[in-house]
Design a protein around this motif. Structure first.
Motif, PDB file in Angstrom:
ATOM      1  N   UNK A 163       0.748  -1.164   0.099  1.00 16.00           N
ATOM      2  CA  UNK A 163      -0.048   0.003   0.208  1.00 16.00           C
ATOM      3  C   UNK A 163       0.859   1.152  -0.022  1.00 16.00           C
ATOM      4  N   UNK A 164       2.165   1.183   0.136  1.00 16.30           N
ATOM      5  CA  UNK A 164       3.058   2.393   0.202  1.00 16.30           C
ATOM      6  C   UNK A 164       2.882   2.999  -1.184  1.00 16.30           C
ATOM      7  N   UNK A 165       2.926   4.259  -1.303  1.00 16.24           N
ATOM      8  CA  UNK A 165       2.635   5.067  -2.314  1.00 16.24           C
ATOM      9  C   UNK A 165       4.282   5.601  -2.929  1.00 16.24           C
ATOM     10  N   UNK A 166       4.214   5.222  -4.285  1.00 16.29           N
ATOM     11  CA  UNK A 166       5.666   5.333  -4.967  1.00 16.29           C
ATOM     12  C   UNK A 166       5.180   6.545  -6.125  1.00 16.29           C
ATOM     13  N   UNK A 167       5.918   7.641  -5.870  1.00 17.40           N
ATOM     14  CA  UNK A 167       5.404   8.494  -6.730  1.00 17.40           C
ATOM     15  C   UNK A 167       6.220   8.411  -8.058  1.00 17.40           C
ATOM     16  N   UNK A 168       5.782   8.971  -9.239  1.00 20.43           N
ATOM     17  CA  UNK A 168       6.290   8.964 -10.518  1.00 20.43           C
ATOM     18  C   UNK A 168       7.477   9.687 -10.435  1.00 20.43           C
ATOM     19  N   UNK A 169       8.720   9.054 -11.076  1.00 23.68           N
ATOM     20  CA  UNK A 169      10.070   9.523 -11.095  1.00 23.68           C
ATOM     21  C   UNK A 169      10.873   8.991 -10.111  1.00 23.68           C
ATOM     22  N   UNK A 170      10.224   8.265  -9.063  1.00 22.51           N
ATOM     23  CA  UNK A 170      10.957   7.881  -7.973  1.00 22.51           C
ATOM     24  C   UNK A 170      11.984   6.720  -8.640  1.00 22.51           C
ATOM     25  N   UNK A 171      13.250   7.001  -7.948  1.00 19.08           N
ATOM     26  CA  UNK A 171      14.221   5.766  -8.176  1.00 19.08           C
ATOM     27  C   UNK A 171      14.038   4.691  -7.060  1.00 19.08           C
ATOM     28  N   UNK A 172      13.467   3.653  -7.273  1.00 18.42           N
ATOM     29  CA  UNK A 172      12.826   2.805  -6.186  1.00 18.42           C
ATOM     30  C   UNK A 172      13.414   1.494  -6.149  1.00 18.42           C
ATOM     31  N   UNK A 173      14.209   0.919  -6.955  1.00 20.68           N
ATOM     32  CA  UNK A 173      14.834  -0.169  -7.060  1.00 20.68           C
ATOM     33  C   UNK A 173      16.052  -0.188  -8.196  1.00 20.68           C
ATOM     34  N   UNK A 174      16.807  -1.483  -8.034  1.00 20.01           N
ATOM     35  CA  UNK A 174      18.050  -1.479  -8.858  1.00 20.01           C
ATOM     36  C   UNK A 174      17.991  -2.930  -9.342  1.00 20.01           C
TER      37      UNK A 174
END
Length: 235
Positions: A163-174
């Motif tokens: 349910x966590x929000x991830x905003x557009x443009x976020x570098x969230x992984x690799x």
């Protein structure tokens, strides 16, 4: 990347600004299309059997053409899955790829292309599997769908919550190293999915050829999203 069919894509992205999935400068970077079908006779069983050798093979091909990334795989009937019993079954092995792979160095940042929330995540730790995996849920123009990001680094799962929000443009992984990504050369498996049914942190990225029509209907061509990252960069 397979060309988009003339028919209208099942995702309604009209009027929506889609962001990047990885860093890419179409004016300077190059993109190499990999072929993992039976027609690629250069890719021998000996290469596929050793992840380090396979990784060198990928890296060498990108280096020869000065390409930042390799790409390909949607609706591709692949021989490379013979390297793992994870894709075998008594009646029919799984060989048809349902996403697009972006091949590049471990540690490559993965960005969210549109506002989303975390549906689920999991460390699918089997030889040939996804390794660290994140599934994000999107609602665009009233249409709900998901994107599965596979073969990530284990650090990508740290601090996540459903349910966590991830905003557009976020570098969230690799991109992960082989020990974290299912023992593959570093890359991102990017797959769109309408109905996850009961799946959590996992969903088939490869199906039996006899089930092609059903699975491709539920996992449409990711090029509709990735074309905004790569533009017309194929070499």
């Amino acid at each position: 990347m397979q060309e988009t069919a003339a028919l209208e894509h099942p995702l309604n992205l009209k009027g929506v600004e889609i962001g990047k999935v990885v860093d890419f400068d179409p004016s300077a970077d190059r993109l190499y299309p990999f072929n993992f079908t039976v027609s690629n006779t250069e890719l021998s069983p000996e290469i596929l059997a050793d992840t380090a050798v396979f990784s060198d093979w990928i890296r060498d091909h990108l280096s020869k053409v000065d390409a930042r990334y390799g790409i390909g795989g949607y609706d591709e009937h692949r021989t490379i899955y013979a390297r793992s019993h994870h894709f075998d079954s008594e009646e029919e092995p799984r060989r048809l790829h349902l996403g697009v792979d972006i091949w590049g160095p471990a540690g490559t940042k993965v960005y969210n292309f549109y506002d989303a929330e975390v549906h689920s995540f999991k460390f699918n730790d089997h030889y040939g599997d996804y390794g660290a995996t994140i599934i994000l849920k999107y609602t665009i123009n009233g249409q709900v769908f998901h994107a599965l990001y596979g073969h990530l680094s284990l650090d990508s799962l740290t601090g996540l919550s459903v349910g966590q929000k991830i905003a557009k443009g976020t570098a969230f992984a690799a991109f992960g190293i082989p020990e974290e990504n299912g023992h593959w050369p570093p890359h991102l498996h990017f797959q769109l999915i309408f109905n996850l049914y009961t799946a959590q942190g996992d969903y088939p990225g490869v199906c039996q050829f006899s089930q092609k029509a059903v699975f491709l209907l539920n996992s449409p061509d990711p090029s509709a999203i990735l074309k905004h990252t790569f533009k017309a960069a194929l070499i």
